[in-house]
Design an enzyme around this catalytic site. Structure first.
Site, PDB file in Angstrom:
ATOM      1  N   LYS A  14       0.946  -1.371  -0.124  1.00  0.00           N
ATOM      2  CA  LYS A  14       0.011  -0.087   0.059  1.00  0.00           C
ATOM      3  C   LYS A  14       0.938   1.383   0.016  1.00  0.00           C
ATOM      4  O   LYS A  14       0.825   2.334  -0.867  1.00  0.00           O
ATOM      5  CB  LYS A  14      -0.901   0.122   1.420  1.00  0.00           C
ATOM      6  N   ARG A  93     -11.685   3.792   8.340  1.00  0.00           N
ATOM      7  CA  ARG A  93     -11.603   2.522   8.838  1.00  0.00           C
ATOM      8  C   ARG A  93     -12.907   1.535   9.291  1.00  0.00           C
ATOM      9  O   ARG A  93     -12.730   0.457   9.468  1.00  0.00           O
ATOM     10  CB  ARG A  93     -10.667   2.539  10.369  1.00  0.00           C
ATOM     11  N   ARG A 127      11.022  -7.367   4.951  1.00  0.00           N
ATOM     12  CA  ARG A 127      10.936  -6.065   4.797  1.00  0.00           C
ATOM     13  C   ARG A 127      11.615  -5.202   5.800  1.00  0.00           C
ATOM     14  O   ARG A 127      11.650  -5.625   7.077  1.00  0.00           O
ATOM     15  CB  ARG A 127       9.601  -5.304   4.328  1.00  0.00           C
ATOM     16  N   ARG A 156      10.695  -2.806  11.303  1.00  0.00           N
ATOM     17  CA  ARG A 156       9.839  -2.073  12.235  1.00  0.00           C
ATOM     18  C   ARG A 156       9.232  -2.939  13.287  1.00  0.00           C
ATOM     19  O   ARG A 156       9.105  -4.251  13.118  1.00  0.00           O
ATOM     20  CB  ARG A 156       8.351  -1.542  11.316  1.00  0.00           C
ATOM     21  N   ARG A 167      -2.009  -9.934  13.406  1.00  0.00           N
ATOM     22  CA  ARG A 167      -2.402  -8.532  12.817  1.00  0.00           C
ATOM     23  C   ARG A 167      -3.262  -8.883  11.481  1.00  0.00           C
ATOM     24  O   ARG A 167      -3.968  -7.941  11.019  1.00  0.00           O
ATOM     25  CB  ARG A 167      -0.904  -7.956  12.513  1.00  0.00           C
TER      26      ARG A 167
END
Ligand SMILES: [Zn+2]
Length: 216
Positions: A14, A93, A127, A156, A167
């Site tokens: 995204k 959302r 990533r 991250r 998640r």
């Protein structure tokens, strides 16, 4: 006019696509985080309230309620740079928020980037991000020296392989109704995210260029 919402699970690409669309179409990429920071620095009363009571360091990063978020989004989308359109990311959302948005800035297209859970997990594990320019690197563009802007890339915190499954499940549960809402409105367009970023963008671009009534 290109009023676009980009949705998709973590790891679907995204962020990369939003940047490219923004650059190629000359329309701003707008996330709620950016709006809150900007409205706070402009001393917009709701922006100040949002920071002091909700997302700021003192408040401990709570979710900003709709009666603050929605007017701030509305304000942001009324700015001159949104005249040709915009790409929203992270808002709406919920279906409630989506209904409000339709009233003041009806979307042209909602692009849903899909990718299988296995592929997403693979991508997230690989990533890494640059601390400075916030570029995200994956298997297709990973720098050989593991560096960007002269610094080591880092993973991250929320990309912890242990928590990715949770998640993804959370993401699916949360967005199911939103996806259905836009599907019913006839605005949802699905794009396969498991491909080279350039090719994914080509597909998005074709889709954006089509008349709104043209369903794929
Ligand atoms: Zn960098």
């Amino acid at each position: 006019m290109s009023r676009i919402l980009l949705i998709g699970p973590p790891g679907a690409g995204k962020g990369t696509q939003a940047k490219t669309i923004s650059r190629e179409l000359g329309i701003p990429h707008i996330s709620t985080g950016d709006i809150f920071r900007r409205m706070y620095s402009k001393r917009h009363p709701l922006g100040v309230e949002a920071r002091e009571k909700y997302w700021g360091p003192e408040a401990g990063g709570k979710l900003v309620p709709d009666d603050i978020t929605i007017p701030l989004v509305k304000e942001r989308l009324s700015y001159e740079d949104c005249k040709k359109g915009f790409i929203l990311d992270g808002f709406p959302r919920t279906v409630q928020q989506a209904i409000s948005l339709e009233k003041f800035a009806s979307l042209d297209k909602v692009i849903y980037l899909t990718i299988s859970d296995e592929k997403t997990i693979q991508r997230i594990i690989i990533r890494k991000q640059c601390n400075k320019c916030e570029n995200i690197y994956g298997s297709y563009n990973f720098p050989k020296d593991n560096k960007c802007c002269g610094k080591e890339l880092y993973r991250r915190d929320d990309d912890d392989p242990e928590t990715i499954g949770g998640r993804l499940k959370e993401y699916g549960d949360k967005t199911e109704l939103l996806i259905k809402y836009y599907l019913d409105l006839g605005k949802l367009r699905t794009i396969e995210g498991d491909d080279y970023p350039e090719r994914v963008f080509e597909n998005i671009f074709k889709l954006i260029s089509l008349p709104d009534h043209y369903a794929l």
